[in-house]
Design an enzyme around this catalytic site. Sequence first.
Site, PDB file in Angstrom:
ATOM      1  N   TYR A 217       0.836  -1.205   0.000  1.00 11.69           N
ATOM      2  CA  TYR A 217       0.000   0.000   0.000  1.00 11.69           C
ATOM      3  C   TYR A 217       0.870   1.254   0.000  1.00 11.69           C
ATOM      4  O   TYR A 217       0.646   2.191  -0.785  1.00 11.69           O
ATOM      5  CB  TYR A 217      -0.917   0.002   1.222  1.00 11.69           C
ATOM      6  CG  TYR A 217      -1.747   1.267   1.366  1.00 11.69           C
ATOM      7  CD1 TYR A 217      -2.806   1.528   0.501  1.00 11.69           C
ATOM      8  CD2 TYR A 217      -1.462   2.198   2.358  1.00 11.69           C
ATOM      9  CE1 TYR A 217      -3.567   2.690   0.625  1.00 11.69           C
ATOM     10  CE2 TYR A 217      -2.211   3.359   2.487  1.00 11.69           C
ATOM     11  CZ  TYR A 217      -3.262   3.603   1.627  1.00 11.69           C
ATOM     12  OH  TYR A 217      -4.006   4.755   1.753  1.00 11.69           O
ATOM     13  N   LYS A 221       1.090   4.338  -2.816  1.00  8.02           N
ATOM     14  CA  LYS A 221       0.803   5.737  -2.519  1.00  8.02           C
ATOM     15  C   LYS A 221       2.022   6.628  -2.743  1.00  8.02           C
ATOM     16  O   LYS A 221       1.882   7.800  -3.086  1.00  8.02           O
ATOM     17  CB  LYS A 221       0.265   5.865  -1.091  1.00  8.02           C
ATOM     18  CG  LYS A 221      -1.175   5.425  -0.959  1.00  8.02           C
ATOM     19  CD  LYS A 221      -2.075   6.264  -1.866  1.00  8.02           C
ATOM     20  CE  LYS A 221      -3.544   5.988  -1.704  1.00  8.02           C
ATOM     21  NZ  LYS A 221      -4.388   6.874  -2.546  1.00  8.02           N
ATOM     22  N   THR A 254     -12.876   6.182   6.864  1.00 10.03           N
ATOM     23  CA  THR A 254     -13.563   5.803   5.632  1.00 10.03           C
ATOM     24  C   THR A 254     -13.718   4.280   5.623  1.00 10.03           C
ATOM     25  O   THR A 254     -13.523   3.629   6.646  1.00 10.03           O
ATOM     26  CB  THR A 254     -12.760   6.257   4.396  1.00 10.03           C
ATOM     27  OG1 THR A 254     -11.529   5.529   4.341  1.00 10.03           O
ATOM     28  CG2 THR A 254     -12.460   7.756   4.456  1.00 10.03           C
TER      29      THR A 254
END
Length: 350
Positions: A217, A221, A254
């Site tokens: 991840y 990013k 989120t």
Amino acid sequence: MTHLQHAKTTRRLGWRGRLAALGVMLSCVVVTDGALAQRQPKPDWNLADIPSQKARIFLVTGGTSGMGFEDAKALAAAGASVIIASRNPQRGQEAIDRIKQAIPDAQVQFEPVDLADLASVRALGQRLNRTLPRLDGLINNAAIMAPPARGTSADGLEIQFATNYAGHFALTAELLPLLRKSDSPRVVTLSSIAAHIGSIDFGNLQATQVYEPMSAYAQSKLACLMFALELQRRSDAAAWGIQSVAAHPGVAVTELVERGPGLDSIQGRQWSAMRGRLQTAAQGAIPTLYAATAPQAQGGAYYGPIGENEIAGPLGLASIPAEAGDTVVAARLWSITEELTGTRFPAPGH
């Protein structure tokens, strides 16, 4: 540190440990010369500061939930025509209904796209190039985070690399002709504070040798941030007229954890325990909305919250990891991504 050593170190750290380690890294981060020249935004900039976006057209990937939804809603409230691009038409319609309930005259529509399927990305680009007069803003927002097992895209790429980075790279190239028809086009690409613990590992770019969820991840990013900065450099060199801006939300509540490692995972439980200290999705959307709409936002800048460890707080210029400013690595990653995706940006002069 080798990728294997990095993966072992990351596995030993829980979510809180990673954030603590990140805080130390942020305190000694190297910021590129270009970032040093950038102007700080107004720290309390908010939705009321968004100028009218009437007659402007935006596309937001992953706009059915979380920060993407907040982006779409705020842009529609400011008068923009908004396209929500995501995988699920049902969730797309639900998002449109929620926006129109709050903003009855909102101009918002849904377009299906799977960023982990390059054929789907190309199909979206072709549809929009046929139907839109131009595109004023592209918000590369959609992401997945740290699925426990390594997955692959329709094209054989590691799923986080594909969804978070490569799909957006290809989509931007597909939509470049439409963006260049705008008087003031912007591309906003979402990174993360996780980029500070990432590294572009060309020997294991698709995590085929070692797969550690958070490392993959973080790499994706970091790649997003490098893409945003390199896109601005190439736009300047080739006179594309694109203003490319990067943003990150801090740490916002989120669906990323729920859909990634899961709420029952160690990360999920730690995440839940920290919820009161984290950004809401609406707060997390502020840096992106500033990057997309503020007249003061600058190409090649990176915006985010600048409170403790950049997890939350007032808006400002975010810290840029040293590797993100390495133009040699960025150019190599760009070239490799063009090969992996079968995508070509126009050469200078075209």
